[in-house]
Write a protein that holds these residues in place. Structure first.
Motif, mmCIF file in Angstrom:
data_model
loop_
_atom_site.group_PDB
_atom_site.id
_atom_site.type_symbol
_atom_site.label_atom_id
_atom_site.label_comp_id
_atom_site.label_asym_id
_atom_site.label_seq_id
_atom_site.Cartn_x
_atom_site.Cartn_y
_atom_site.Cartn_z
ATOM 1 N N ALA A 66 -8.083 -1.794 14.192
ATOM 2 C CA ALA A 66 -6.627 -1.739 13.974
ATOM 3 C C ALA A 66 -5.972 -3.108 13.882
ATOM 4 O O ALA A 66 -4.848 -3.217 13.382
ATOM 5 C CB ALA A 66 -5.965 -0.924 15.089
ATOM 6 N N ASN A 67 -6.632 -4.158 14.348
ATOM 7 C CA ASN A 67 -6.055 -5.501 14.288
ATOM 8 C C ASN A 67 -6.519 -6.285 13.065
ATOM 9 O O ASN A 67 -6.194 -7.470 12.934
ATOM 10 C CB ASN A 67 -6.422 -6.279 15.564
ATOM 11 N N GLN A 68 -7.270 -5.653 12.180
ATOM 12 C CA GLN A 68 -7.756 -6.312 10.971
ATOM 13 C C GLN A 68 -6.600 -6.619 10.012
ATOM 14 O O GLN A 68 -5.745 -5.755 9.754
ATOM 15 C CB GLN A 68 -8.765 -5.408 10.256
ATOM 16 N N GLY A 69 -6.594 -7.832 9.468
ATOM 17 C CA GLY A 69 -5.528 -8.217 8.545
ATOM 18 C C GLY A 69 -5.486 -7.384 7.293
ATOM 19 O O GLY A 69 -4.397 -7.095 6.760
ATOM 20 N N GLN A 70 -6.644 -6.968 6.780
ATOM 21 C CA GLN A 70 -6.669 -6.192 5.541
ATOM 22 C C GLN A 70 -5.961 -4.846 5.703
ATOM 23 O O GLN A 70 -5.453 -4.291 4.719
ATOM 24 C CB GLN A 70 -8.116 -5.974 5.102
ATOM 25 N N ILE A 71 -5.896 -4.330 6.921
ATOM 26 C CA ILE A 71 -5.187 -3.070 7.129
ATOM 27 C C ILE A 71 -3.688 -3.262 6.925
ATOM 28 O O ILE A 71 -3.017 -2.434 6.286
ATOM 29 C CB ILE A 71 -5.500 -2.511 8.532
ATOM 30 N N PHE A 72 -3.148 -4.369 7.418
ATOM 31 C CA PHE A 72 -1.720 -4.623 7.261
ATOM 32 C C PHE A 72 -1.371 -4.940 5.808
ATOM 33 O O PHE A 72 -0.297 -4.569 5.322
ATOM 34 C CB PHE A 72 -1.293 -5.755 8.192
ATOM 35 N N GLU A 73 -2.260 -5.608 5.106
ATOM 36 C CA GLU A 73 -2.052 -5.822 3.666
ATOM 37 C C GLU A 73 -2.003 -4.488 2.931
ATOM 38 O O GLU A 73 -1.182 -4.288 2.015
ATOM 39 C CB GLU A 73 -3.182 -6.689 3.103
ATOM 40 N N THR A 74 -2.885 -3.578 3.353
ATOM 41 C CA THR A 74 -2.922 -2.257 2.721
ATOM 42 C C THR A 74 -1.659 -1.475 3.010
ATOM 43 O O THR A 74 -1.105 -0.798 2.119
ATOM 44 C CB THR A 74 -4.154 -1.480 3.216
ATOM 45 N N TYR A 75 -1.176 -1.538 4.253
ATOM 46 C CA TYR A 75 0.096 -0.887 4.594
ATOM 47 C C TYR A 75 1.203 -1.334 3.628
ATOM 48 O O TYR A 75 1.991 -0.517 3.129
ATOM 49 C CB TYR A 75 0.534 -1.271 6.003
ATOM 50 N N ASN A 76 1.259 -2.621 3.380
ATOM 51 C CA ASN A 76 2.322 -3.168 2.544
ATOM 52 C C ASN A 76 2.267 -2.614 1.127
ATOM 53 O O ASN A 76 3.279 -2.159 0.578
ATOM 54 C CB ASN A 76 2.222 -4.694 2.517
ATOM 55 N N MET A 77 1.082 -2.646 0.530
ATOM 56 C CA MET A 77 0.943 -2.136 -0.838
ATOM 57 C C MET A 77 1.211 -0.635 -0.900
ATOM 58 O O MET A 77 1.876 -0.134 -1.822
ATOM 59 C CB MET A 77 -0.457 -2.444 -1.377
ATOM 60 N N ALA A 78 0.689 0.101 0.094
ATOM 61 C CA ALA A 78 0.873 1.559 0.099
ATOM 62 C C ALA A 78 2.350 1.925 0.214
ATOM 63 O O ALA A 78 2.822 2.874 -0.424
ATOM 64 C CB ALA A 78 0.082 2.169 1.246
ATOM 65 N N ALA A 79 3.098 1.159 1.024
ATOM 66 C CA ALA A 79 4.529 1.432 1.171
ATOM 67 C C ALA A 79 5.297 1.067 -0.096
ATOM 68 O O ALA A 79 6.204 1.793 -0.525
ATOM 69 C CB ALA A 79 5.082 0.665 2.371
ATOM 70 N N LEU A 80 4.938 -0.067 -0.709
ATOM 71 C CA LEU A 80 5.602 -0.476 -1.950
ATOM 72 C C LEU A 80 5.412 0.542 -3.055
ATOM 73 O O LEU A 80 6.343 0.853 -3.798
ATOM 74 C CB LEU A 80 5.062 -1.836 -2.397
ATOM 75 N N TRP A 81 4.189 1.049 -3.161
ATOM 76 C CA TRP A 81 3.860 1.962 -4.267
ATOM 77 C C TRP A 81 3.976 3.431 -3.883
ATOM 78 O O TRP A 81 3.668 4.304 -4.691
ATOM 79 C CB TRP A 81 2.440 1.675 -4.760
ATOM 80 N N LYS A 82 4.391 3.692 -2.622
ATOM 81 C CA LYS A 82 4.545 5.076 -2.133
ATOM 82 C C LYS A 82 3.273 5.899 -2.399
ATOM 83 O O LYS A 82 3.307 6.968 -3.002
ATOM 84 C CB LYS A 82 5.770 5.745 -2.761
ATOM 85 N N LEU A 83 2.180 5.381 -1.917
ATOM 86 C CA LEU A 83 0.894 6.046 -2.138
ATOM 87 C C LEU A 83 0.735 7.254 -1.221
ATOM 88 O O LEU A 83 1.125 7.217 -0.045
ATOM 89 C CB LEU A 83 -0.254 5.068 -1.899
ATOM 90 N N PRO A 84 0.142 8.335 -1.721
ATOM 91 C CA PRO A 84 -0.073 9.545 -0.894
ATOM 92 C C PRO A 84 -1.282 9.371 0.020
ATOM 93 O O PRO A 84 -2.345 9.968 -0.189
ATOM 94 C CB PRO A 84 -0.299 10.641 -1.939
ATOM 95 N N CYS A 85 -1.122 8.559 1.047
ATOM 96 C CA CYS A 85 -2.241 8.211 1.925
ATOM 97 C C CYS A 85 -1.839 8.402 3.391
ATOM 98 O O CYS A 85 -0.779 7.932 3.815
ATOM 99 C CB CYS A 85 -2.676 6.761 1.686
ATOM 100 N N ILE A 86 -2.692 9.075 4.153
ATOM 101 C CA ILE A 86 -2.517 9.185 5.602
ATOM 102 C C ILE A 86 -3.485 8.198 6.240
ATOM 103 O O ILE A 86 -4.703 8.347 6.133
ATOM 104 C CB ILE A 86 -2.798 10.606 6.106
ATOM 105 N N PHE A 87 -2.952 7.180 6.893
ATOM 106 C CA PHE A 87 -3.781 6.212 7.601
ATOM 107 C C PHE A 87 -3.980 6.722 9.032
ATOM 108 O O PHE A 87 -3.007 6.820 9.797
ATOM 109 C CB PHE A 87 -3.107 4.836 7.619
ATOM 110 N N VAL A 88 -5.209 7.054 9.369
ATOM 111 C CA VAL A 88 -5.495 7.684 10.666
ATOM 112 C C VAL A 88 -6.305 6.740 11.536
ATOM 113 O O VAL A 88 -7.428 6.368 11.188
ATOM 114 C CB VAL A 88 -6.255 9.013 10.486
ATOM 115 N N CYS A 89 -5.718 6.372 12.674
ATOM 116 C CA CYS A 89 -6.424 5.559 13.666
ATOM 117 C C CYS A 89 -6.997 6.494 14.728
ATOM 118 O O CYS A 89 -6.256 7.119 15.490
ATOM 119 C CB CYS A 89 -5.488 4.541 14.313
ATOM 120 N N GLU A 90 -8.322 6.610 14.766
ATOM 121 C CA GLU A 90 -8.984 7.391 15.816
ATOM 122 C C GLU A 90 -9.122 6.486 17.050
ATOM 123 O O GLU A 90 -10.065 5.702 17.149
ATOM 124 C CB GLU A 90 -10.351 7.884 15.355
ATOM 125 N N ASN A 91 -8.188 6.601 17.945
ATOM 126 C CA ASN A 91 -8.150 5.750 19.132
ATOM 127 C C ASN A 91 -8.990 6.393 20.235
ATOM 128 O O ASN A 91 -8.506 7.265 20.967
ATOM 129 C CB ASN A 91 -6.703 5.545 19.585
#
Length: 436
Positions: free
Chosen positions: A245-270
């Motif tokens: 969850a602390n990986q930088g690539q995950i936060f980059e992905t959040y940004n693109m997914a929000a900008l493009w309104k992608l139909p994606c559920i990001f699930v963190c199995e904690n």
């Protein structure tokens, strides 16, 4: 509420006894011309005499057993409504409901699937300790409610991608147990032809099994981009653990997914531990469902299959409506260590593991709900357990006897639908042919 009637019919044993009482076994009755009764006939006469001497008490005990069977296999409720834990919300005005309806058929299916995954993982543990399975092996027991609840909430045409703890999702996405175990043992009959192993299993609309920590999350966003581009009203579920969850690539992905309104559920199995490090020691904020900041989030009880199902249904509807991505945290727990090389008790106590097993086990929780609400009987669930164990043993037999893939197929399936080409081996003089 509708109720489905069920009954247990007498087996062949009763009919056979009746037939024997009427005329005996072929060739052993009076018509066979024998001077003395056969052995089976003598046993039957002795049993009848014993019942006669015991009197009415024996008949009462028999009637009691019939009544118990009638209670266990009599009428079952067709469905029941359950209270489930309320989800924590982030940037959402409303979330999933706090009640869930489960039919008898759904409950039996969830129970069998979770029990199958549990037994499969225990068998993998055994095969690994016997050195039949080699290499990396990350087991999923304890987290079964996550993959079963997710699969119950999405469509077969939707897409799933996860990290290296992938056996449960491989099964819920449709790969048979024997192919999963054969892949673990590196056999030709495995779902990746014995060349993927524990971390690299695939099937239609399931993209693994990925060994690089967090790397599957941007790939999942890419799958979601394809869903949107082709306008198929499909979604992608991209899973990762609290350790990633602390990986930088995950936060980059959040940004693109929000900008493009992608139909994606990001699930963190904690599951509370990234390898051997607790979440409190690894993360400045353990509210993983809030990590998307500008992306709405949910925190869900990941040990309750109904809670997971309802939350993912809510998230899937949110994504299909064109509102963009959503972050979900499933609070769960793994019983094994991080991998088979980790005993799992150097950074947590045996008492902690046992407490979770006794209070929050997902299979036990579902079993108690079904029995207490007349959706199933204890005996019926035990029969499922026996059938699951048999299936696992047969799959293990296949996984240990199926041949390994031949060396000449080492370079196959690198590309899809491409002409054959040569692949260099360990040195320039060794070549392998690659066939799509």
């Amino acid at each position: 509420m509708r109720r489905a009637r069920g009954r247990r019919t007498g087996g062949g044993r009763g009919r056979g006894a009746a037939a024997a009482a009427a005329g005996g076994e072929p060739g052993t009755g009076p018509t066979a011309g024998a001077a003395l009764p056969s052995l089976s006939m003598r046993k039957m006469l002795l049993a009848a005499l014993s019942r006669l001497l015991q009197g009415p008490a024996a008949a009462g005990r028999t009637a009691s057993r019939v009544m118990v069977a009638s209670r266990n296999y009599g009428d079952f409720a067709s469905e029941a409504t359950f209270e489930i834990k309320q989800c924590d919300l982030h940037r959402l005005e409303e979330g999933p409901g706090t009640t869930a309806v489960m039919t008898r058929e759904e409950g039996l299916q969830y129970y069998k699937t979770m029990q199958t995954i549990r037994r499969m993982e225990l068998k993998a543990d055994q095969l690994y300790k016997q050195k039949i399975i080699r290499g990396f092996c990350h087991l999923y027991d304890g987290q079964e409610a996550c993959c079963v609840g997710i699969e119950a909430a999405i469509k077969p045409t939707d897409h799933v991608i996860t990290a290296y703890r992938a056996h449960g999702f491989t099964y819920t996405r449709g790969v048979p147990i024997r192919e999963i175990l054969a892949e673990l043992t590196g056999r030709k009959g495995g779902c990746a032809k014995g060349k993927g192993g524990s971390m690299h299993m695939y099937t239609k609309n399931f993209y693994g099994g990925n060994g690089i920590v967090g790397a599957q999350v941007p790939l999942g966003a890419g799958v979601a981009l394809a869903c949107k581009y082709f306008a198929k009203n499909e979604i992608c579920v991209a899973l990762y653990g609290d350790g990633a969850a602390n990986q930088g690539q995950i936060f980059e992905t959040y940004n693109m997914a929000a900008l493009w309104k992608l139909p994606c559920i990001f699930v963190c199995e904690n599951n509370r531990y990234g390898m051997g490090t607790s979440v409190e020691r690894a993360a400045a904020s353990t509210d993983y469902y809030k990590r998307g900041y500008f992306i709405p989030g949910l925190r869900v009880d990941g040990m309750d299959v109904l809670c997971v199902r309802e939350a993912v249904k809510f998230a899937a509807e949110y994504c299909r409506a064109g509102k963009g991505p959503l972050v979900m945290e499933l609070q769960t727990y793994r019983y094994h260590g991080h991998s088979m090389s980790d005993p799992g008790i150097s950074y947590r106590t045996r008492e902690e593991i046992q407490e979770v097993r006794s209070k929050s086990d997902p299979i036990t929780l579902l079993k108690d709900r079904m029995v207490n609400n007349n959706l199933a009987s204890v005996e019926e669930l035990k029969e499922i357990d026996v059938a699951v164990r048999k299936e696992i043993e047969e799959a293990a037999q296949f996984a240990t006897t199926d041949p390994e893939p031949p060396l000449e197929e080492l370079g196959h399936h690198i590309y899809f639908n491409e002409p054959p080409f040569e692949v260099r081996g360990p040195n320039q003089w060794i070549k392998y042919k690659s066939v799509s």
